[in-house]
Design an enzyme around this catalytic site. Structure first.
Site, PDB file in Angstrom:
ATOM      1  N   ARG A  67       3.440  43.055  -2.578  1.00  0.00           N
ATOM      2  CA  ARG A  67       4.541  43.417  -1.677  1.00  0.00           C
ATOM      3  C   ARG A  67       5.462  44.413  -2.389  1.00  0.00           C
ATOM      4  O   ARG A  67       5.908  45.399  -1.797  1.00  0.00           O
ATOM      5  CB  ARG A  67       5.311  42.142  -1.295  1.00  0.00           C
ATOM      6  CG  ARG A  67       6.357  42.341  -0.230  1.00  0.00           C
ATOM      7  CD  ARG A  67       5.735  42.479   1.141  1.00  0.00           C
ATOM      8  NE  ARG A  67       6.741  42.923   2.091  1.00  0.00           N
ATOM      9  CZ  ARG A  67       6.694  42.635   3.383  1.00  0.00           C
ATOM     10  NH1 ARG A  67       5.689  41.941   3.856  1.00  0.00           N
ATOM     11  NH2 ARG A  67       7.623  43.085   4.207  1.00  0.00           N
ATOM     12  N   ILE A  94      10.187  43.822   6.216  1.00  0.00           N
ATOM     13  CA  ILE A  94      11.414  43.674   5.432  1.00  0.00           C
ATOM     14  C   ILE A  94      11.228  44.473   4.145  1.00  0.00           C
ATOM     15  O   ILE A  94      10.275  44.230   3.408  1.00  0.00           O
ATOM     16  CB  ILE A  94      11.658  42.183   5.085  1.00  0.00           C
ATOM     17  CG1 ILE A  94      11.641  41.339   6.365  1.00  0.00           C
ATOM     18  CG2 ILE A  94      12.965  42.017   4.318  1.00  0.00           C
ATOM     19  CD1 ILE A  94      12.712  41.700   7.368  1.00  0.00           C
ATOM     20  N   ASN A 109      19.259  50.046  10.867  1.00  0.00           N
ATOM     21  CA  ASN A 109      18.286  49.305  11.671  1.00  0.00           C
ATOM     22  C   ASN A 109      18.882  48.997  13.040  1.00  0.00           C
ATOM     23  O   ASN A 109      20.094  48.864  13.195  1.00  0.00           O
ATOM     24  CB  ASN A 109      17.925  47.977  10.972  1.00  0.00           C
ATOM     25  CG  ASN A 109      16.905  47.154  11.767  1.00  0.00           C
ATOM     26  OD1 ASN A 109      15.885  47.681  12.215  1.00  0.00           O
ATOM     27  ND2 ASN A 109      17.208  45.877  11.976  1.00  0.00           N
ATOM     28  N   HIS A 111      18.523  46.151  16.123  1.00  0.00           N
ATOM     29  CA  HIS A 111      17.996  44.805  16.353  1.00  0.00           C
ATOM     30  C   HIS A 111      18.317  44.391  17.790  1.00  0.00           C
ATOM     31  O   HIS A 111      19.464  44.571  18.227  1.00  0.00           O
ATOM     32  CB  HIS A 111      18.630  43.817  15.359  1.00  0.00           C
ATOM     33  CG  HIS A 111      18.132  42.411  15.525  1.00  0.00           C
ATOM     34  ND1 HIS A 111      16.876  42.006  15.103  1.00  0.00           N
ATOM     35  CD2 HIS A 111      18.712  41.322  16.089  1.00  0.00           C
ATOM     36  CE1 HIS A 111      16.718  40.725  15.406  1.00  0.00           C
ATOM     37  NE2 HIS A 111      17.817  40.280  15.992  1.00  0.00           N
ATOM     38  N   GLY A 145      19.429  41.204   2.955  1.00  0.00           N
ATOM     39  CA  GLY A 145      19.068  40.047   3.790  1.00  0.00           C
ATOM     40  C   GLY A 145      18.215  40.487   4.965  1.00  0.00           C
ATOM     41  O   GLY A 145      17.799  41.639   5.051  1.00  0.00           O
ATOM     42  N   ASP A 147      18.432  41.298   8.690  1.00  0.00           N
ATOM     43  CA  ASP A 147      19.354  41.582   9.810  1.00  0.00           C
ATOM     44  C   ASP A 147      20.776  41.116   9.503  1.00  0.00           C
ATOM     45  O   ASP A 147      21.499  40.661  10.387  1.00  0.00           O
ATOM     46  CB  ASP A 147      18.838  40.896  11.092  1.00  0.00           C
ATOM     47  CG  ASP A 147      17.471  41.430  11.501  1.00  0.00           C
ATOM     48  OD1 ASP A 147      16.664  40.640  12.017  1.00  0.00           O
ATOM     49  OD2 ASP A 147      17.212  42.629  11.281  1.00  0.00           O
TER      50      ASP A 147
HETATM   51  C1  GRF Z   1      13.298  47.449  19.595  1.00  0.00           C
HETATM   52  O1  GRF Z   1      13.917  46.661  20.588  1.00  0.00           O
HETATM   53  C2  GRF Z   1      13.741  47.008  18.226  1.00  0.00           C
HETATM   54  O2  GRF Z   1      15.083  46.582  18.191  1.00  0.00           O
HETATM   55  C3  GRF Z   1      12.839  45.834  17.995  1.00  0.00           C
HETATM   56  O3  GRF Z   1      11.586  46.215  18.511  1.00  0.00           O
HETATM   57  C4  GRF Z   1      11.804  47.181  19.531  1.00  0.00           C
HETATM   58  C5  GRF Z   1      11.048  48.418  19.150  1.00  0.00           C
HETATM   59  O4  GRF Z   1      10.883  49.153  20.296  1.00  0.00           O
HETATM   60  N1  GRF Z   1      12.752  45.520  16.591  1.00  0.00           N
HETATM   61  P1  GRF Z   1      10.286  50.664  20.187  1.00  0.00           P
HETATM   62  O5  GRF Z   1       9.112  50.601  19.218  1.00  0.00           O
HETATM   63  O6  GRF Z   1      11.389  51.537  19.687  1.00  0.00           O
HETATM   64  O7  GRF Z   1       9.882  50.969  21.601  1.00  0.00           O
END
Ligand code: GRF
Length: 202
Positions: A67, A94, A109, A111, A145, A147
Site C-alpha cells: 500500500r 485512501i 475531496n 464527499h 483521516g 473524510d
Molecule cells: C461522488 O458523489 C463522490 O462524492 C463520491 O462518488 C461520486 C463520484 O461520482 N465519492 P462521479 O465519479 O464524479 O460521477
C-alpha cells in the site's frame, strides 16, 4: 492554476469541472485540468478525460508490492504534472503519508454526505439507512483521516420518502457538481489559508 483530478468511477464531477472551464475559459475560471488519474482502468472517468484530450494515468494498488509503494507511486504520478491543487472527484482510495506529505493542504475531496455525518465509502446509503431527513455533500481538504479534513463548503439535499440510494445519490450529485465547480474556482482564483479546522478563502 494547474489541477490534477483523481477519479474511480463515472467522472461526472470531473465532467462538471471540464465543462465549467470550457465555458468560462481557463483564464477567467482560474484553473485548467492538466491530467486525470485513476486507481483502475476502464472507467468512464478516464474516457471523459481522453475525450477532452487530457493526459491520463492509472495507478493500481495490485501493481505495487504494498500500500505504501502504491501511495508513493501515486504521489510520483501526480507530481509529474506539477499541480497547484489535486482534486479527488469520486476517487475511492485512501491516500497515505507520502501523498499527504507532498500534497497535504492542496488536496481537495468531495464527499456525498454532510460530514462529520456518514464518512466513508457509503455515505449516501448510510444517511438513507439512518433515516436522515436532510443530507448533502461536503467539499473539504484531505487530512490523514478518512473524510475528516477541514471543511470548505457544504450543500444540503432533502431526503424523500421514496428515495433509494441511487435516486438520492443522483440528487446529491446535482448539488455536489455545482459546489465543487464553485469551490475549486474560488480556491484557484483567490488563494486560501487553512487555520486549524477553518478554511479562509481570500
Ligand atoms: C461522488 O458523489 C463522490 O462524492 C463520491 O462518488 C461520486 C463520484 O461520482 N465519492 P462521479 O465519479 O464524479 O460521477
Amino acid at each position: 492554476k494547474r489541477l490534477v483530478v483523481l477519479v474511480s468511477g463515472s467522472g461526472t464531477n470531473l465532467q462538471a469541472l471540464l465543462d465549467a472551464i470550457a465555458t468560462t475559459g481557463a483564464e477567467a475560471y482560474g484553473a485548467e485540468i492538466v491530467a486525470v488519474g485513476a486507481d483502475r482502468d476502464g472507467i468512464e472517468g478516464l474516457a471523459r478525460a481522453e475525450r477532452a484530450g487530457l493526459p491520463t494515468f492509472v495507478c493500481r494498488v495490485k501493481d505495487h508490492g504494498s500500500r505504501e509503494a502504491w501511495d508513493a507511486a501515486l504521489a510520483e504520478a501526480v507530481a509529474a504534472y506539477e499541480p497547484d491543487l489535486v482534486i479527488s472527484a469520486g476517487f475511492m482510495k485512501i491516500v497515505g503519508k507520502e501523498f499527504l506529505a507532498r500534497f497535504g493542504g492542496r488536496f481537495v475531496n468531495t464527499h456525498p454526505a454532510l460530514l462529520p455525518s456518514f464518512p466513508g465509502a457509503h455515505g449516501v446509503r448510510d444517511a438513507l439507512a439512518y433515516g436522515a431527513k436532510v443530507t448533502g455533500c461536503t467539499v473539504h481538504f484531505v487530512d490523514d483521516g478518512v473524510d475528516t479534513g477541514p471543511i470548505i463548503a457544504q450543500g444540503v439535499v432533502e431526503v424523500r420518502d421514496e428515495d433509494d440510494e441511487s435516486a438520492l445519490h443522483e440528487r446529491i450529485k446535482e448539488v455536489e457538481r455545482r459546489l465543487l465547480v464553485e469551490v475549486v474556482g474560488r480556491l484557484a482564483r483567490n488563494g486560501y489559508r487553512i487555520e486549524g479546522r477553518k478554511v479562509v478563502i481570500q
